[in-house]
Design a protein around this motif. Structure first.
Motif, PDB file in Angstrom:
ATOM      1  N   HIS A 186       0.846  -1.191   0.000  1.00 50.03           N
ATOM      2  CA  HIS A 186       0.000   0.000   0.000  1.00 50.03           C
ATOM      3  C   HIS A 186       0.883   1.243   0.000  1.00 50.03           C
ATOM      4  CE1 HIS A 186       0.562  -1.004   4.342  1.00 50.03           C
ATOM      5  NE2 HIS A 186       0.868   0.280   4.385  1.00 50.03           N
ATOM      6  N   ILE A 189      -0.518   8.074   2.514  1.00 45.37           N
ATOM      7  CA  ILE A 189      -1.023   9.280   1.844  1.00 45.37           C
ATOM      8  C   ILE A 189      -0.890  10.476   2.778  1.00 45.37           C
ATOM      9  CG2 ILE A 189      -2.969  10.313   0.625  1.00 45.37           C
ATOM     10  CD1 ILE A 189      -1.970   7.745  -0.681  1.00 45.37           C
ATOM     11  N   PHE A 228      -5.728   6.767  -6.080  1.00 47.59           N
ATOM     12  CA  PHE A 228      -5.689   5.895  -4.914  1.00 47.59           C
ATOM     13  C   PHE A 228      -7.080   5.740  -4.292  1.00 47.59           C
ATOM     14  CE2 PHE A 228      -1.522   7.675  -5.487  1.00 47.59           C
ATOM     15  CZ  PHE A 228      -0.685   6.592  -5.297  1.00 47.59           C
ATOM     16  N   VAL A 230      -8.757   5.455  -0.886  1.00 49.66           N
ATOM     17  CA  VAL A 230      -8.407   5.815   0.491  1.00 49.66           C
ATOM     18  C   VAL A 230      -9.689   5.814   1.331  1.00 49.66           C
ATOM     19  CG1 VAL A 230      -7.273   7.496   1.982  1.00 49.66           C
ATOM     20  CG2 VAL A 230      -6.544   7.272  -0.403  1.00 49.66           C
ATOM     21  N   CYS A 274      -2.391   7.353   7.360  1.00 51.68           N
ATOM     22  CA  CYS A 274      -3.376   7.216   6.289  1.00 51.68           C
ATOM     23  C   CYS A 274      -2.856   6.255   5.224  1.00 51.68           C
ATOM     24  CB  CYS A 274      -3.689   8.581   5.655  1.00 51.68           C
ATOM     25  SG  CYS A 274      -4.915   8.504   4.341  1.00 51.68           S
ATOM     26  N   GLY A 276      -3.469   4.197   1.613  1.00 55.00           N
ATOM     27  CA  GLY A 276      -4.201   4.187   0.353  1.00 55.00           C
ATOM     28  C   GLY A 276      -3.711   3.071  -0.545  1.00 55.00           C
TER      29      GLY A 276
END
Length: 593
Positions: A186, A189, A228, A230, A274, A276
């Protein structure tokens, strides 16, 4: 009682008599359907819009949104409506059965949105965005992404957004600063997005954001942008909602209209948490996102038309009941309903023609888009692909601007009452204004039309348009009742194409002068298309009138002759202004403004 009004007879005339939309059922994808099934879908969509969404429009306006502790609470009834919308199949009506869709023609998504936006624009943005985001994952995502997110977005369990705009990168996406850092399977972000419609809310347990970001170390500009997935909340291995994903709403905008639609500022990765997932090819994010952006642009035109439609019908109902003033020709004694006053009738006929013309323009474009997607590969499919590309900026810009103007004239019909909240038109007017601003301002749409759409594929887009409209004019130029108007339209079309060619050359030699007049040129295209679609309806209606008298069909003829006679002279004047050599727009000193 709600305020949403729709004339289903007008809708079905365009679908059945003008477009004969049942022809789509001859395409392989829809071979198990028929026109009666499509008719039933239209009827049920109208009933859903009236019964479920219409009551939300006033509730949303009076209750509004509540923003506390980085969370948004929506007005009463919105959460239940979002779930029902998905469960009843409206979100994914045009998607394939594999992931929970209903398999209807692609154009039916536009027809459904006509009613849903008209009933409650603020609300319908949420499932419409969810559909677009889910379809983007469906189109470009891995099987794991599709299986994890798409079914739950289509059935109303989760919601979705598109996240493009940043504080320093509005329409200029090349300047975006949101960054994705590779980490195993992954990415981490980091960044900020603003003006994100339905970016935060309590309608669903999860919000799946489709985010444009630049992978760390990739090229600057649009060529280095990737797409992405997210989620607001991380998703566990079993598909359940897990822990928060460090996506935080830092505020929502206070707006002129759409008071029940949260427009959010979102922070991604402020605490470095985070995650994404790359959707599609690396550095192809903007190309992928254009699927959703183009659909959103068309739906912006649908929104303008839909609110204009219900505004017109609300004004019509008012002027039939409002008693004031005497008949100036003395045809009736005492005071009369204001529908008998000539200036009110002028406004009504102008609105009627514009609503019918816009709806025909949009539905025709949607019909062509279905052929572009479902016909076998070849020249015919390419023709409709070119038409769809050509119509997108026109539908977005022309119908969003004209929709606002119709709402304004509808208010005028009510006099002072139109300005008051006793009637819904002032809300339609406020809600409609945003349509010319978002999804690329209308000025941007005009440069797209008069620039890229005139030149790509060696001018194939404008050639496809020319073939369609000239074919109509040639087929009906000797029509006994409408031939003079059709020949007039043909003449204006030729002038429009001449001006377009001149502007294409000017784009190379004097781009500043060219860009000063792209918007008037787009308006000229919009007016020509409106005349074409209204005359097409009038030809059909005139044939029916040979067999029987009908106020409905006579109205189709009158709206066309009135609109053509009063519009084409304006179109010609606009075209001449596009060619004027004056450079005041560019040469006036900044200090003189």
């Amino acid at each position: 009682m709600g305020h949403f009004k729709i004339n289903s007879k007008d809708v079905m005339f365009i679908l059945k008599e003008q477009l004969q939309y049942g022809r789509l059922c001859k395409l392989d994808r829809y071979s198990d359907q028929n026109e009666k099934v499509l008719d039933l879908l239209v009827k049920e969509a109208i009933e859903f819009a009236k019964g479920v969404l219409d009551p939300l429009n006033e509730v949303g306006e009076t209750e509004g949104l509540k923003f506390e502790n980085n969370q948004v609470k929506c007005p009463p009834g919105f959460k239940e409506a979002f779930k029902k919308y998905g469960e009843d199949g409206w979100t994914a009506a045009a998607r394939d059965l594999e992931h929970g869709g209903q398999g209807f023609p692609h154009m039916m998504r536009i027809v459904i949105n006509d009613f849903m936006y008209g009933a409650c624009q603020s609300f319908n943005m949420a499932p419409s965005l969810t559909h677009g985001a889910a379809h983007l994952i469906e189109s470009f995502g891995t099987k794991a992404l599709i299986d994890t997110y798409v079914p739950k977005m289509f059935d109303g369990t989760w919601a979705g957004t598109m996240c493009l705009t940043e504080p320093n990168a509005g329409s200029n996406l090349a300047a975006l600063e949101t960054t994705a850092y590779p980490e195993g399977d992954h990415y981490k972000i980091k960044g900020t997005k603003i003006f994100i419609s339905w970016g935060e809310h309590d309608l669903a347990d999860n919000i799946v954001h489709l985010v444009l970001a630049r992978i760390d170390g990739e090229p600057e500009g649009v060529r280095g942008i990737s797409l992405f997935v997210v989620p607001k909340m991380r998703v566990n291995a079993d598909g359940s909602v897990g822990e928060p994903n460090d996506v935080v709403c830092t505020g929502i905008e206070e707006k002129l209209g759409l008071h029940a639609s949260p427009t959010a500022a979102l922070s991604f990765g402020a605490k470095d948490g985070c995650i994404g997932y790359l959707c599609g090819e690396k550095n192809k994010g903007l190309a992928h996102m254009f699927q959703m952006m183009n659909a959103a642009r068309i739906n912006t035109g649908v929104s303008g038309m839909a609110m204009a439609s219900t505004a017109y019908l609300n004004a019509l109902a008012y002027v039939k009941d409002r008693i004031q003033g005497r008949d100036i020709a003395g045809r009736q004694k005492g005071e009369v309903a204001i529908i008998h006053h000539p200036d009110v009738r002028r406004m009504l006929l102008w609105m009627k023609a514009n609503v019918d013309g816009m709806r025909s323009m949009i539905y025709t474009g949607a019909f062509w888009s279905d052929l572009a997607l479902e016909l076998p590969e070849g020249e015919e499919r390419g023709h409709y692909e070119n038409l769809t590309d050509f119509m997108t900026p026109i539908i977005k810009a022309y119908c969003s601007d004209l929709g606002f103007r119709v709402c304004e004239i509808a208010m005028q019909c009510l006099g002072g009452y139109g300005y008051c909240r006793d009637y819904p038109i002032e809300q339609y007017l406020r809600d409609a204004k945003i349509m010319s601003l978002y999804e690329g301002t209308n000025g941007i749409q005009s440069t797209d039309l008069m620039g890229r759409k005139m030149t790509i594929r060696d001018g194939a887009c404008v050639k496809a348009f020319q073939k369609e409209i000239e074919g109509f004019c040639e087929a009906h130029r000797e029509h006994p009742e409408l031939g003079d108007r059709i020949r007039a339209l043909y003449g204006v079309v030729q002038r429009l194409l001449e001006v377009s060619e001149d502007m294409k050359q000017r784009q190379k030699s004097d781009p500043l002068q060219w860009a000063s007049y792209t918007y008037p040129a787009l308006l000229a295209y919009g007016e020509v298309i409106m005349c074409w679609r209204l005359l097409d309806m009038a030809v059909i209606a005139a044939e029916t009138l040979k067999k029987k008298k009908s106020d409905f069909y006579q109205g189709k003829v009158f709206q066309a002759t009135y609109y053509v006679d009063t519009t084409l002279p304006h179109t010609l004047a606009t075209l001449e202004s596009c060619l004027r050599p004056g450079r005041e727009v560019m040469d006036i000193p900044d200090g003189a403004f």
